[in-house]
Design a protein around this motif. Structure first.
Motif, mmCIF file in Angstrom:
data_model
loop_
_atom_site.group_PDB
_atom_site.id
_atom_site.type_symbol
_atom_site.label_atom_id
_atom_site.label_comp_id
_atom_site.label_asym_id
_atom_site.label_seq_id
_atom_site.Cartn_x
_atom_site.Cartn_y
_atom_site.Cartn_z
ATOM 1 N N LYS A 1 0.669 -1.210 -0.099
ATOM 2 C CA LYS A 1 -0.010 0.099 0.107
ATOM 3 C C LYS A 1 0.891 1.173 -0.047
ATOM 4 O O LYS A 1 0.402 2.340 -0.619
ATOM 5 C CB LYS A 1 -1.064 0.047 1.293
ATOM 6 N N ILE A 2 1.967 1.224 0.821
ATOM 7 C CA ILE A 2 2.797 2.315 0.949
ATOM 8 C C ILE A 2 3.323 2.674 -0.499
ATOM 9 O O ILE A 2 3.531 3.915 -0.873
ATOM 10 C CB ILE A 2 3.943 2.192 1.868
ATOM 11 N N LEU A 3 4.001 1.562 -1.197
ATOM 12 C CA LEU A 3 4.676 1.781 -2.286
ATOM 13 C C LEU A 3 3.732 2.372 -3.593
ATOM 14 O O LEU A 3 4.118 3.461 -4.142
ATOM 15 C CB LEU A 3 5.203 0.357 -2.869
ATOM 16 N N ASP A 4 2.420 1.752 -3.511
ATOM 17 C CA ASP A 4 1.410 2.425 -4.536
ATOM 18 C C ASP A 4 1.152 3.930 -4.257
ATOM 19 O O ASP A 4 1.076 4.666 -5.171
ATOM 20 C CB ASP A 4 0.444 1.458 -4.595
ATOM 21 N N ALA A 5 0.802 4.120 -2.941
ATOM 22 C CA ALA A 5 0.540 5.493 -2.544
ATOM 23 C C ALA A 5 1.524 6.520 -3.110
ATOM 24 O O ALA A 5 1.051 7.770 -3.225
ATOM 25 C CB ALA A 5 0.266 5.480 -1.173
ATOM 26 N N ASN A 6 2.594 6.057 -3.010
ATOM 27 C CA ASN A 6 3.672 7.208 -3.320
ATOM 28 C C ASN A 6 4.274 7.288 -4.590
ATOM 29 O O ASN A 6 5.379 7.827 -4.986
ATOM 30 C CB ASN A 6 5.040 7.083 -2.280
#
Length: 296
Positions: A170-175
């Motif tokens: 989720k962190i990778l996709d959000a940024n």
């Protein structure tokens, strides 16, 4: 008895010479002195005496003038042995003074400051060198001191979340992660997988790293001589960032054993691969900065 005349010549009387005597005739006849001749002789002697006085005064004047000239030379710092008269001294305007004009100015000639490698790895616009798992992790092994790590499998995907676990996808996709490359190294039963997530800017990578926690894990990569590891066992994980890259490690035993704080070989291997990854990203920036400087 007859007496003859007294012998010897008669002495001449000179009124200017002491002890001279006026001649007298022993007889009755007398001779009158030649007063005109005497006056002329006296005048001649007086004239010679005046000439001598005038000449001596002139010589004395010349001597005084020479002494003054020498004194002037000495007082003005001249060479007393040169014998130059004061008329040959330079005028006051010709004597160099101690003051000088303004110091000359020069244009700076120093080379421009070197380009900053961090600028080239901070954004995709400048970080344009070829990029792949092989450029970041070349060769088939890595030697750190006396330890030799064998290189295992590599992987490369644009679907960043597919190579991550738990809170990390989720962190990778959000940024805005655009790419996730992985590589595994192994030494004496300890395996390390490094995952490098690529972003467009350094700000995105830094933000993504700041949002991670202990459950933000990259998937361990087995294959090419490395058995599956860290699929259910306790392993060590780390997170970090450099430029527009965020990188993650997962390290454990290939035999499935849990990692504890006493397993120094695990921590040592993980630290070696973290340092190597950071340096490889740094070298990427240095190489591009050097190429740009040479190109002008």
């Amino acid at each position: 008895m007859s007496f003859g005349q007294q012998g010897g010549p008669q002495s001449q009387w000179d009124p200017w010479k002491p002890h001279s005597q006026q001649p007298w005739n022993s007889g009755g006849d007398s001779q009158t002195p030649d007063w005109a001749a005497l006056a002329e002789a006296s005048e001649s002697r007086n004239k010679r005496r005046r000439l001598l006085l005038i000449g001596g005064g002139a010589l004395a004047t010349v001597g005084v003038a020479a002494a003054v000239a020498v004194a002037v030379v000495s007082a003005n710092g001249g060479d007393e042995t040169s014998g130059k008269p004061s008329a040959q001294l330079p005028a006051t305007a010709e004597i160099p003074s101690g003051s000088t004009g303004p110091a000359p100015s020069f244009e700076p000639t120093s080379a421009p400051p070197p380009l900053d490698p961090n600028d080239f790895i901070a954004s995709a616009k400048k970080d344009t060198a070829p990029l792949s798992p092989e450029t970041l992790f070349p060769g088939t092994r890595l030697t750190v001191g006396e330890t030799v790590y064998k290189k295992g499998a590599t992987a490369d995907t644009e679907d960043c979340s597919s190579a991550a676990l738990k809170t990390l996808p989720k962190i990778l996709d959000a940024n805005g992660c655009t790419r996730l490359m992985r590589v595994t190294y192994v030494h004496d039963g300890v395996a390390v997988t490094v995952g490098v997530a690529v972003f467009d800017t350094a700000a995105q990578a830094t933000k993504a790293k700041s949002q991670t926690d202990d459950k933000s894990i990259v998937k361990a990569l087995a294959g090419k001589g490395v058995k599956p590891f860290c699929s259910g066992a306790v392993c060590r994980t780390t997170r970090n960032a450099n430029g527009r890259y965020a990188y993650f490690t997962v390290t454990g035993f290939t035999n499935g054993k849990d990692v504890t704080t006493k397993d120094t070989e695990v921590f040592s291997a993980d630290d070696d691969l973290q340092t190597f990854t950071f340096n490889q990203i740094r070298r990427r920036g240095e190489a591009q900065a050097s190429a740009a400087a040479q190109a002008g």
